[in-house]
Design a protein around this motif. Structure first.
Motif, PDB file in Angstrom:
ATOM      1  N   TYR A 190       7.786  93.871  43.618  1.00 30.03           N
ATOM      2  CA  TYR A 190       8.144  95.138  44.313  1.00 30.03           C
ATOM      3  C   TYR A 190       7.478  96.369  43.595  1.00 30.03           C
ATOM      4  O   TYR A 190       6.892  97.294  44.466  1.00 30.03           O
ATOM      5  CB  TYR A 190       9.652  95.426  44.746  1.00 30.03           C
ATOM      6  N   ALA A 195       2.588 100.212  50.119  1.00 26.44           N
ATOM      7  CA  ALA A 195       3.545 100.142  51.450  1.00 26.44           C
ATOM      8  C   ALA A 195       2.871  98.849  52.086  1.00 26.44           C
ATOM      9  O   ALA A 195       3.626  98.007  52.907  1.00 26.44           O
ATOM     10  CB  ALA A 195       3.353 101.379  52.166  1.00 26.44           C
ATOM     11  N   LYS A 196       1.537  98.824  51.962  1.00 30.30           N
ATOM     12  CA  LYS A 196       0.808  97.619  52.754  1.00 30.30           C
ATOM     13  C   LYS A 196       1.366  96.029  52.202  1.00 30.30           C
ATOM     14  O   LYS A 196       1.620  95.319  52.910  1.00 30.30           O
ATOM     15  CB  LYS A 196      -0.638  97.980  52.549  1.00 30.30           C
ATOM     16  N   LYS A 199       4.849  95.304  53.198  1.00 29.83           N
ATOM     17  CA  LYS A 199       5.102  94.999  54.597  1.00 29.83           C
ATOM     18  C   LYS A 199       4.601  93.403  54.556  1.00 29.83           C
ATOM     19  O   LYS A 199       5.054  92.607  55.011  1.00 29.83           O
ATOM     20  CB  LYS A 199       4.211  95.958  55.289  1.00 29.83           C
ATOM     21  N   GLN A 200       3.417  92.975  54.035  1.00 31.79           N
ATOM     22  CA  GLN A 200       2.917  91.866  53.759  1.00 31.79           C
ATOM     23  C   GLN A 200       4.076  90.848  53.199  1.00 31.79           C
ATOM     24  O   GLN A 200       4.179  89.769  53.891  1.00 31.79           O
ATOM     25  CB  GLN A 200       1.750  91.590  53.212  1.00 31.79           C
ATOM     26  N   GLN A 202       7.277  91.092  53.156  1.00 27.34           N
ATOM     27  CA  GLN A 202       8.439  91.127  53.972  1.00 27.34           C
ATOM     28  C   GLN A 202       8.191  90.143  55.233  1.00 27.34           C
ATOM     29  O   GLN A 202       8.827  89.422  55.539  1.00 27.34           O
ATOM     30  CB  GLN A 202       8.761  92.669  54.428  1.00 27.34           C
ATOM     31  N   ASP A 203       6.847  90.433  55.725  1.00 30.72           N
ATOM     32  CA  ASP A 203       6.542  89.503  56.846  1.00 30.72           C
ATOM     33  C   ASP A 203       6.342  88.077  56.672  1.00 30.72           C
ATOM     34  O   ASP A 203       6.462  87.119  57.230  1.00 30.72           O
ATOM     35  CB  ASP A 203       5.164  90.181  57.417  1.00 30.72           C
TER      36      ASP A 203
END
Length: 205
Positions: A190, A195-196, A199-200, A202-203
């Motif tokens: 983390y 930010a990108k 997001k990846q 989390q996805d």
């Protein structure tokens, strides 16, 4: 390798994982297989030779994972996640090695040497991976090289010794253990992700 030797290793792996390396002898392995003690010793004279052979099998399977992965690992976090997941499953399959690693290394110094040499080889591979991730905007670019090098060491410590922590704390098994310690692994990332990248991550979970 002969079918008999493969069966010996398969049986020994199961027994070592269940009961540890100190409780299992060549006689136990032979008895579990339904063959004579002498027949087994024809192939492996003692348990140290069996442990070395199992470690060699583990190392070969790790090499196969890494050889299959480079093109994918240089892509996105999802591919990296799958590689880590496969590695953790492999570690769990050979968990006795990691749970008794210090003792095994004292008994079989060649294993300790291989492990140290392997760490040296893997470090530049991870540095290359993180550099690619920085170029893709997944990893932060403001992280000093020294910090990344220490992070790689942290990754190896967590990956190679999470089983020992689990053994004396949570004592999770199977999928529960793999899911929990995979989550710990990814939480280490983390502070290093953009930010990108977040997001990846989390996805992909």
């Amino acid at each position: 390798m002969s079918a008999t030797k493969e069966k010996i290793l398969d049986t020994a792996l199961e027994l070592f994982n269940e009961q540890g390396i100190n409780a299992i002898t060549v006689r136990h392995i032979a008895q579990s297989m339904g063959i004579s003690h002498g027949n087994l010793q024809y192939h492996y004279a003692n348990t140290d030779l069996i442990i070395q052979a199992l470690y060699d099998r583990l190392a070969a399977r790790f090499d196969e994972l890494l050889q299959a992965a480079p093109a994918q690992l240089s892509d996105e976090l999802e591919a990296f996640r799958k590689g880590v997941e496969a590695s953790y499953q492999l570690i769990y399959s050979f968990r006795f090695i990691f749970l008794y690693f210090v003792e095994i290394g004292r008994r079989l110094p060649a294993i300790t040497k291989h492990y140290k040499d392997n760490l040296k080889k893997r470090k530049p591979q991870f540095m290359q991976l993180f550099t690619i991730m920085q170029q893709k905007g997944i990893f932060r670019k403001d992280i000093p090289e020294e910090v990344l090098e220490l992070f790689i060491h942290q990754v190896f410590i967590v990956s190679d010794f999470w089983l020992s922590s689990n053994e004396i704390t949570l004592q999770l098994s199977g999928k529960k253990a793999l899911d929990y310690y995979n989550k710990i692994f990814w939480n280490m990332f983390y502070p290093y992700l953009t930010a990108k990248g977040l997001k990846q991550l989390q996805d992909s979970q």
